[in-house]
Design a protein around this motif. Sequence first.
Motif, PDB file in Angstrom:
ATOM      1  N   CYS A 128     -19.488  11.038   6.455  1.00 39.75           N
ATOM      2  CA  CYS A 128     -19.157  10.496   7.770  1.00 39.75           C
ATOM      3  C   CYS A 128     -17.657  10.218   7.817  1.00 39.75           C
ATOM      4  N   SER A 129     -16.963  10.922   8.670  1.00 37.85           N
ATOM      5  CA  SER A 129     -15.525  10.737   8.805  1.00 37.85           C
ATOM      6  C   SER A 129     -15.199  10.417  10.260  1.00 37.85           C
ATOM      7  N   HIS A 130     -13.931  10.121  10.520  1.00 42.38           N
ATOM      8  CA  HIS A 130     -13.527   9.817  11.895  1.00 42.38           C
ATOM      9  C   HIS A 130     -12.336  10.676  12.262  1.00 42.38           C
ATOM     10  N   GLU A 131     -12.393  11.251  13.434  1.00 38.92           N
ATOM     11  CA  GLU A 131     -11.334  12.164  13.866  1.00 38.92           C
ATOM     12  C   GLU A 131      -9.977  11.471  13.999  1.00 38.92           C
ATOM     13  N   LYS A 132      -9.985  10.146  14.198  1.00 41.29           N
ATOM     14  CA  LYS A 132      -8.727   9.418  14.349  1.00 41.29           C
ATOM     15  C   LYS A 132      -8.117   9.024  13.006  1.00 41.29           C
ATOM     16  N   GLY A 133      -8.869   9.213  11.923  1.00 40.64           N
ATOM     17  CA  GLY A 133      -8.310   8.931  10.600  1.00 40.64           C
ATOM     18  C   GLY A 133      -8.895   7.702   9.945  1.00 40.64           C
ATOM     19  N   PHE A 134      -8.042   6.766   9.585  1.00 42.04           N
ATOM     20  CA  PHE A 134      -8.416   5.636   8.735  1.00 42.04           C
ATOM     21  C   PHE A 134      -8.410   4.338   9.539  1.00 42.04           C
ATOM     22  N   GLU A 135      -9.491   3.577   9.381  1.00 44.64           N
ATOM     23  CA  GLU A 135      -9.718   2.394  10.209  1.00 44.64           C
ATOM     24  C   GLU A 135      -8.872   1.217   9.711  1.00 44.64           C
ATOM     25  N   VAL A 136      -8.076   0.659  10.593  1.00 46.49           N
ATOM     26  CA  VAL A 136      -7.270  -0.504  10.194  1.00 46.49           C
ATOM     27  C   VAL A 136      -7.775  -1.790  10.840  1.00 46.49           C
ATOM     28  N   ASP A 137      -8.364  -1.702  12.010  1.00 46.59           N
ATOM     29  CA  ASP A 137      -8.987  -2.820  12.714  1.00 46.59           C
ATOM     30  C   ASP A 137     -10.100  -2.234  13.574  1.00 46.59           C
ATOM     31  N   ALA A 138     -10.846  -3.107  14.222  1.00 50.09           N
ATOM     32  CA  ALA A 138     -11.880  -2.625  15.138  1.00 50.09           C
ATOM     33  C   ALA A 138     -11.240  -1.748  16.213  1.00 50.09           C
ATOM     34  N   ASP A 139     -11.696  -0.510  16.297  1.00 48.56           N
ATOM     35  CA  ASP A 139     -11.203   0.455  17.285  1.00 48.56           C
ATOM     36  C   ASP A 139      -9.732   0.780  17.130  1.00 48.56           C
ATOM     37  N   SER A 140      -9.183   0.573  15.931  1.00 47.57           N
ATOM     38  CA  SER A 140      -7.783   0.894  15.673  1.00 47.57           C
ATOM     39  C   SER A 140      -7.698   1.714  14.396  1.00 47.57           C
ATOM     40  N   PHE A 141      -6.960   2.837  14.459  1.00 47.82           N
ATOM     41  CA  PHE A 141      -6.907   3.769  13.349  1.00 47.82           C
ATOM     42  C   PHE A 141      -5.470   4.171  13.047  1.00 47.82           C
ATOM     43  N   ALA A 142      -5.248   4.580  11.808  1.00 48.28           N
ATOM     44  CA  ALA A 142      -3.977   5.181  11.393  1.00 48.28           C
ATOM     45  C   ALA A 142      -4.264   6.623  11.002  1.00 48.28           C
ATOM     46  N   PRO A 143      -3.361   7.541  11.304  1.00 44.70           N
ATOM     47  CA  PRO A 143      -3.633   8.956  11.023  1.00 44.70           C
ATOM     48  C   PRO A 143      -3.568   9.312   9.549  1.00 44.70           C
ATOM     49  N   THR A 144      -2.886   8.499   8.728  1.00 43.29           N
ATOM     50  CA  THR A 144      -2.768   8.792   7.304  1.00 43.29           C
ATOM     51  C   THR A 144      -3.225   7.600   6.482  1.00 43.29           C
ATOM     52  N   LEU A 145      -3.674   7.882   5.266  1.00 45.66           N
ATOM     53  CA  LEU A 145      -4.118   6.814   4.380  1.00 45.66           C
ATOM     54  C   LEU A 145      -2.956   5.899   3.995  1.00 45.66           C
ATOM     55  N   SER A 146      -1.773   6.467   3.769  1.00 40.88           N
ATOM     56  CA  SER A 146      -0.650   5.626   3.353  1.00 40.88           C
ATOM     57  C   SER A 146      -0.312   4.581   4.416  1.00 40.88           C
ATOM     58  N   GLU A 147      -0.389   4.959   5.689  1.00 40.88           N
ATOM     59  CA  GLU A 147      -0.141   3.998   6.765  1.00 40.88           C
ATOM     60  C   GLU A 147      -1.234   2.926   6.795  1.00 40.88           C
ATOM     61  N   ALA A 148      -2.482   3.359   6.662  1.00 43.70           N
ATOM     62  CA  ALA A 148      -3.585   2.401   6.673  1.00 43.70           C
ATOM     63  C   ALA A 148      -3.513   1.465   5.462  1.00 43.70           C
ATOM     64  N   PHE A 149      -3.177   2.022   4.301  1.00 45.29           N
ATOM     65  CA  PHE A 149      -3.094   1.224   3.086  1.00 45.29           C
ATOM     66  C   PHE A 149      -2.051   0.112   3.245  1.00 45.29           C
ATOM     67  N   GLU A 150      -0.929   0.420   3.850  1.00 45.47           N
ATOM     68  CA  GLU A 150       0.093  -0.602   4.076  1.00 45.47           C
ATOM     69  C   GLU A 150      -0.447  -1.709   4.976  1.00 45.47           C
ATOM     70  N   HIS A 151      -1.215  -1.331   5.992  1.00 45.00           N
ATOM     71  CA  HIS A 151      -1.805  -2.338   6.879  1.00 45.00           C
ATOM     72  C   HIS A 151      -2.790  -3.223   6.121  1.00 45.00           C
ATOM     73  N   TRP A 152      -3.650  -2.610   5.300  1.00 43.10           N
ATOM     74  CA  TRP A 152      -4.651  -3.376   4.561  1.00 43.10           C
ATOM     75  C   TRP A 152      -4.030  -4.268   3.490  1.00 43.10           C
ATOM     76  N   MET A 153      -3.045  -3.720   2.788  1.00 38.30           N
ATOM     77  CA  MET A 153      -2.604  -4.358   1.556  1.00 38.30           C
ATOM     78  C   MET A 153      -1.287  -5.122   1.635  1.00 38.30           C
ATOM     79  N   PHE A 154      -0.510  -4.959   2.703  1.00 41.67           N
ATOM     80  CA  PHE A 154       0.742  -5.707   2.737  1.00 41.67           C
ATOM     81  C   PHE A 154       0.513  -7.218   2.699  1.00 41.67           C
TER      82      PHE A 154
END
Length: 295
Positions: A126-152
């Motif tokens: 199960c994947s999502h066309e918008k990429g990686f989930e950072v918040d409810a209904d909010s996505f980042a197109p790359t894992l590196s961007e999402a990882f910064e959001h999760w882990m900063f």
Amino acid sequence: MNQQQLERIASDTFQKLFGLRASFVQTELTFYGCVVFLVADKQKVVIKFSKEMGRLAKEIQGLERLSQIVDCPVPAIYFYGREEGYDYLVLEWLEGQSAHELPPEAKAIATFGEHYTDILLALHECSHEKGFEVDADSFAPTLSEAFEHWMFPVYRYLMSSASPFSTQLKDSFERLWASRQQVLAPINHGSSLVHDDCHIGNVLFDPKTYKVAALIDPCDVGFKHREFDVFHLYDVRPDLNLADIYMKKASLADGYQARRWFLSLWDDAKHSRNIGWYDEAWISNKFERYYQECA
């Protein structure tokens, strides 16, 4: 956490919900809180308490999402409340034994390993066309961007004067943070829905068939990358070789063994921020394993 207080809250809640006086079957202190198992007549429930504010609300969302995808039971949610400063969740009691108790027999290990990895693979498809989930209904197109959001926020805590991390470990995490884009580059695209804490302490098995009986205790369920689940397969009972079974069915990108430790180190940092856990020797050993894989 005060065990007697939590047992009293659990007992009172059970009586209010079901009109029955329960007997305590078992109380378990866990990494993130406390779990109370209660029974009266034919009514059986599990009541969970969390050390971390907001953790159980995330679990509700995670269980609801998993129930729509996985081909095995997940606990139904009966009630979510707060009493005397504690969040608690009343859940369905599902039959089965914790998979960390799986007997060391070839048939048991093979049957469970095949079934559990198939369940994870179906989840990860199960994947999502918008990429990686950072918040409810909010996505980042790359894992590196999402990882910064999760882990900063975790990194900011870790480097602060309030964190228990030694100067040496702070220096190590500072270098680890600086390397994040390079480390994550091979898996920067292609999200998967993950359980996010899928070690076998969070799985029940059927002692008659050795197949998975239920999936429990999700962490931050969302569209991340499948490797956020795969590295957890080493956490409990590594003798079952679940990661190896998984990787025979789905190949992982080059550099996985280093990313395994990279992700595990940030997972430990997240636990420290969430509930104050800290074990310097444990974390230092993981850094050594990470450096060995990067050499």
